[in-house]
Design a protein around this motif. Structure first.
Motif, PDB file in Angstrom:
ATOM      1  N   ALA A   1       0.835  -1.198   0.000  1.00 24.20           N
ATOM      2  CA  ALA A   1       0.000   0.000   0.000  1.00 24.20           C
ATOM      3  C   ALA A   1       0.872   1.251   0.000  1.00 24.20           C
ATOM      4  N   PRO A   2       0.407   2.342  -0.595  1.00 26.08           N
ATOM      5  CA  PRO A   2       1.227   3.560  -0.656  1.00 26.08           C
ATOM      6  C   PRO A   2       1.468   4.177   0.713  1.00 26.08           C
ATOM      7  N   ILE A   3       2.565   4.922   0.808  1.00 19.04           N
ATOM      8  CA  ILE A   3       2.837   5.704   2.014  1.00 19.04           C
ATOM      9  C   ILE A   3       1.919   6.923   2.045  1.00 19.04           C
ATOM     10  N   PHE A   4       1.817   7.600   0.913  1.00 17.88           N
ATOM     11  CA  PHE A   4       0.878   8.714   0.789  1.00 17.88           C
ATOM     12  C   PHE A   4       0.514   8.895  -0.674  1.00 17.88           C
ATOM     13  N   VAL A   5      -0.642   9.560  -0.896  1.00 14.34           N
ATOM     14  CA  VAL A   5      -1.139   9.809  -2.248  1.00 14.34           C
ATOM     15  C   VAL A   5      -1.521  11.279  -2.353  1.00 14.34           C
ATOM     16  N   ASN A   6      -0.909  11.978  -3.299  1.00 13.77           N
ATOM     17  CA  ASN A   6      -1.155  13.408  -3.490  1.00 13.77           C
ATOM     18  C   ASN A   6      -1.730  13.695  -4.870  1.00 13.77           C
ATOM     19  N   ASN A   7      -2.640  14.654  -4.905  1.00 15.41           N
ATOM     20  CA  ASN A   7      -3.089  15.245  -6.165  1.00 15.41           C
ATOM     21  C   ASN A   7      -2.457  16.637  -6.230  1.00 15.41           C
ATOM     22  N   CYS A   8      -1.474  16.798  -7.135  1.00 16.45           N
ATOM     23  CA  CYS A   8      -0.674  18.024  -7.178  1.00 16.45           C
ATOM     24  C   CYS A   8      -1.102  18.931  -8.329  1.00 16.45           C
ATOM     25  N   HIS A   9      -1.384  20.196  -7.994  1.00 13.54           N
ATOM     26  CA  HIS A   9      -1.808  21.205  -8.966  1.00 13.54           C
ATOM     27  C   HIS A   9      -0.720  22.233  -9.240  1.00 13.54           C
ATOM     28  N   CYS A  10       0.531  21.917  -8.937  1.00 14.27           N
ATOM     29  CA  CYS A  10       1.586  22.904  -9.172  1.00 14.27           C
ATOM     30  C   CYS A  10       1.780  23.120 -10.673  1.00 14.27           C
ATOM     31  N   ARG A  11       2.386  24.237 -11.037  1.00 14.40           N
ATOM     32  CA  ARG A  11       2.575  24.563 -12.440  1.00 14.40           C
ATOM     33  C   ARG A  11       3.494  23.551 -13.132  1.00 14.40           C
ATOM     34  N   ARG A  12       4.471  23.019 -12.422  1.00 17.69           N
ATOM     35  CA  ARG A  12       5.353  22.038 -13.040  1.00 17.69           C
ATOM     36  C   ARG A  12       4.584  20.795 -13.460  1.00 17.69           C
ATOM     37  N   CYS A  13       3.707  20.314 -12.601  1.00 17.78           N
ATOM     38  CA  CYS A  13       2.910  19.144 -12.951  1.00 17.78           C
ATOM     39  C   CYS A  13       1.959  19.445 -14.107  1.00 17.78           C
ATOM     40  N   GLN A  14       1.403  20.641 -14.116  1.00 17.94           N
ATOM     41  CA  GLN A  14       0.520  21.014 -15.215  1.00 17.94           C
ATOM     42  C   GLN A  14       1.259  20.995 -16.547  1.00 17.94           C
ATOM     43  N   VAL A  15       2.468  21.557 -16.555  1.00 22.87           N
ATOM     44  CA  VAL A  15       3.263  21.593 -17.789  1.00 22.87           C
ATOM     45  C   VAL A  15       3.721  20.194 -18.185  1.00 22.87           C
ATOM     46  N   GLN A  16       4.184  19.410 -17.207  1.00 24.41           N
ATOM     47  CA  GLN A  16       4.727  18.084 -17.502  1.00 24.41           C
ATOM     48  C   GLN A  16       3.668  17.102 -17.985  1.00 24.41           C
ATOM     49  N   THR A  17       2.412  17.291 -17.542  1.00 24.81           N
ATOM     50  CA  THR A  17       1.342  16.379 -17.943  1.00 24.81           C
ATOM     51  C   THR A  17       0.444  16.953 -19.024  1.00 24.81           C
ATOM     52  N   GLY A  18       0.494  18.278 -19.222  1.00 26.44           N
ATOM     53  CA  GLY A  18      -0.418  18.910 -20.161  1.00 26.44           C
ATOM     54  C   GLY A  18      -1.846  18.887 -19.668  1.00 26.44           C
ATOM     55  N   SER A  19      -2.018  18.786 -18.345  1.00 28.32           N
ATOM     56  CA  SER A  19      -3.353  18.665 -17.768  1.00 28.32           C
ATOM     57  C   SER A  19      -3.484  19.590 -16.561  1.00 28.32           C
ATOM     58  N   THR A  20      -4.569  19.447 -15.815  1.00 29.73           N
ATOM     59  CA  THR A  20      -4.808  20.316 -14.668  1.00 29.73           C
ATOM     60  C   THR A  20      -3.949  19.962 -13.474  1.00 29.73           C
ATOM     61  N   SER A  21      -3.546  18.675 -13.361  1.00 31.54           N
ATOM     62  CA  SER A  21      -2.837  18.208 -12.170  1.00 31.54           C
ATOM     63  C   SER A  21      -2.377  16.777 -12.403  1.00 31.54           C
ATOM     64  N   VAL A  22      -1.722  16.213 -11.391  1.00 30.38           N
ATOM     65  CA  VAL A  22      -1.325  14.803 -11.444  1.00 30.38           C
ATOM     66  C   VAL A  22      -1.625  14.165 -10.098  1.00 30.38           C
ATOM     67  N   VAL A  23      -1.927  12.863 -10.110  1.00 28.79           N
ATOM     68  CA  VAL A  23      -2.124  12.101  -8.878  1.00 28.79           C
ATOM     69  C   VAL A  23      -1.015  11.053  -8.791  1.00 28.79           C
ATOM     70  N   ASN A  24      -0.207  11.172  -7.748  1.00 27.33           N
ATOM     71  CA  ASN A  24       0.901  10.244  -7.521  1.00 27.33           C
ATOM     72  C   ASN A  24       0.721   9.505  -6.209  1.00 27.33           C
ATOM     73  N   MET A  25       1.015   8.226  -6.214  1.00 23.05           N
ATOM     74  CA  MET A  25       1.086   7.485  -4.952  1.00 23.05           C
ATOM     75  C   MET A  25       2.550   7.122  -4.717  1.00 23.05           C
TER      76      MET A  25
END
Length: 213
Positions: free
Chosen positions: A71-95
């Protein structure tokens, strides 16, 4: 120390808390009404989340397949500008979890280096056939910890989100969940995570400080 939550390099907060000789930077904004403390019941639920078996996932073309055995240690939904640029989307969800618990079952991955919010190298691992990003290694934990893209799981609903971060830079039409802690920047993992999961994070921090990863 910053909790890498996405391109923002989230294993890092304003303030300091000492873990032995290894500092954990903490802080960040929080919405009114957020409840940070989590107890034993949450930890038991976390442990039960993948009781039905390992998590599995893969890329868009099907060439790269992987398995997550813990199981993951933590799971974040990140809306920072870097994630937006890197994914081309509104945010990313990482576990995030120990990298040794993520196994590539088939296919090949290529590594692409961009900069995290700390200025260190953020390594994105992509399927060589279709380019789908499957997970990342962030500078604070290096290759000891992997940030797996939750959207690449076969059943993303099996993973429970812990926090929404960097909401100060979210796109204006993006709605935030009412039942998940949301932060203008980052948060203190010692306050948000149950003790068993935070101890796993501490263990990785100590290994990294000793030269691991």
């Amino acid at each position: 120390m910053q909790l890498d939550g996405g391109g923002a390099d989230v294993l890092g907060f304003g303030g300091r808390r000492e873990i032995g000789r290894h500092p954990l930077h903490i802080g960040g904004g929080v919405r009114k009404g957020d409840r940070l403390a989590r107890g034993r019941g949450d930890a038991m639920q976390d442990a039960a989340e993948i009781a039905g078996g390992d998590l599995s996932g893969g890329c868009a073309c099907g060439a790269a397949r992987y398995r997550v055995s813990r199981a993951p240690i933590f799971v974040n939904n990140c809306h920072c500008r870097r994630c937006q640029v890197q994914t081309g989307s509104t945010s990313v969800v990482n576990m995030f979890l120990e990298a040794e618990c993520v196994d590539l079952l088939s296919g090949r991955l290529s590594e692409h280096v961009v900069k995290a919010g700390s200025g260190g190298d953020h390594i994105i691992c992509r399927c060589t056939a279709c380019g789908t990003a499957l997970w990342s290694y962030y500078p604070r934990l290096g290759r000891l910890g992997a940030g797996v893209r939750v959207g690449t799981l076969d059943d993303p609903a099996r993973v429970k989100l812990d926090a929404v971060i960097f909401t100060a830079s979210k796109m204006p039409w993006t709605a935030l969940p009412e039942d998940i802690p949301c932060f203008e920047a980052t948060y203190n993992p010692a306050e948000l995570l149950p003790p068993d999961r935070f101890s796993r994070l501490e263990a990785l921090i100590v290994q990294r400080a000793a030269g691991g990863g």
